[in-house]
Design a protein around this motif. Sequence first.
Motif, PDB file in Angstrom:
ATOM      1  N   ASN A 216      -5.377   5.102  -1.298  1.00 22.76           N
ATOM      2  CA  ASN A 216      -4.288   3.758  -1.859  1.00 22.76           C
ATOM      3  C   ASN A 216      -3.653   3.450  -3.314  1.00 22.76           C
ATOM      4  OD1 ASN A 216      -4.449   3.070   1.042  1.00 22.76           O
ATOM      5  ND2 ASN A 216      -6.230   1.919   1.475  1.00 22.76           N
TER       6      ASN A 216
ATOM      7  N   THR B  64       0.198   4.828   0.510  1.00 20.38           N
ATOM      8  CA  THR B  64      -1.111   5.768   1.063  1.00 20.38           C
ATOM      9  C   THR B  64      -1.184   6.932   0.875  1.00 20.38           C
ATOM     10  OG1 THR B  64      -1.858   3.585   2.045  1.00 20.38           O
ATOM     11  CG2 THR B  64      -2.772   6.169   2.903  1.00 20.38           C
TER      12      THR B  64
ATOM     13  N   TYR C 186       0.786  -1.355  -0.049  1.00 23.38           N
ATOM     14  CA  TYR C 186       0.116   0.027   0.202  1.00 23.38           C
ATOM     15  C   TYR C 186       1.083   1.559   0.143  1.00 23.38           C
ATOM     16  CZ  TYR C 186      -3.943  -2.821   1.194  1.00 23.38           C
ATOM     17  OH  TYR C 186      -5.198  -3.193   1.398  1.00 23.38           O
TER      18      TYR C 186
ATOM     19  N   CYS D 159      -1.731   0.637  -5.011  1.00 24.82           N
ATOM     20  CA  CYS D 159      -1.512  -0.542  -4.313  1.00 24.82           C
ATOM     21  C   CYS D 159      -0.997  -1.321  -5.262  1.00 24.82           C
ATOM     22  CB  CYS D 159      -2.704  -1.609  -3.707  1.00 24.82           C
ATOM     23  SG  CYS D 159      -4.006  -0.779  -2.323  1.00 24.82           S
TER      24      CYS D 159
ATOM     25  N   ASP E 163     -10.057  -2.036  -1.090  1.00 24.65           N
ATOM     26  CA  ASP E 163     -10.109  -1.033  -0.196  1.00 24.65           C
ATOM     27  C   ASP E 163      -8.884   0.581  -0.988  1.00 24.65           C
ATOM     28  OD1 ASP E 163      -7.835  -2.443   0.744  1.00 24.65           O
ATOM     29  OD2 ASP E 163      -7.598  -1.331   2.646  1.00 24.65           O
ATOM     30  N   CYS E 164      -8.294  -0.064  -2.294  1.00 27.74           N
ATOM     31  CA  CYS E 164      -7.462   0.801  -2.850  1.00 27.74           C
ATOM     32  C   CYS E 164      -8.078   0.772  -4.485  1.00 27.74           C
ATOM     33  CB  CYS E 164      -6.545  -0.770  -3.609  1.00 27.74           C
ATOM     34  SG  CYS E 164      -5.871  -1.955  -3.045  1.00 27.74           S
TER      35      CYS E 164
END
Length: 223
Positions: A138, A133, A131, A140, A151-152
């Motif tokens: 994010n 960030t 990650y 990735c 969550d990317c």
Amino acid sequence: MKKNCQNSILFNGVCFFMKKIYILSIILFGLVFYFARTKAIDCVDLRLDDEIGVVFINKSLILVLGEEENTLLTLDKEEDMSNLSKFKYDDLNVLMLKEYNIDIDYDKKIIFDYDLDIGDIEYSRRDGVIYITYEDTNMCIYMGDSYNISDCQFVYFYETKVNNILVNDYQEIIFHHYRNALPNSFLEEAYKKLVDTYQIRDDELAILKIGEEDYDFIVIGNN
């Protein structure tokens, strides 16, 4: 009469000499301008303003440019570093997955076996995913042995064996190297979810600029 002829010859010689100096000066000025312009073109300045730049130097090298710190993330040993010199930055950290010699100038070398902050960018590793960030966004890098990229917003598939990976409409862009292509079924699923896909190529420089609420994706010719 003879004296006048000598003066005329002398005058013409001086004029010829001055003309040569003038022409040489123009040529010299043109060369200086050409090389200065060429150097300016070769050196890319992203002019970041409350954003970061993620540059795909090649398949295994990712340059992360920030307003405070600059980091070269090395996914594997890579001999060709030539694209790195095309970007303008001051200091450079090298973040490596494993120790090896790297033939570039850098300020600090870090082995990436723990989560860390470099400037205003957080780097972390979780379940086969790296990650990067910035401001809750994010970027990735999928290294394999994972099944979750939910969550990317942006994903670079360094490893393209993606049998258990699901694409969702949270993703903005999916990247992969053209010599290491993703399966057609996976790309078709991304297309259905309206997720953009892009192939990293050796004859182009792909640059992702990430801000607090938006992003820009830029591609320039690598020549």
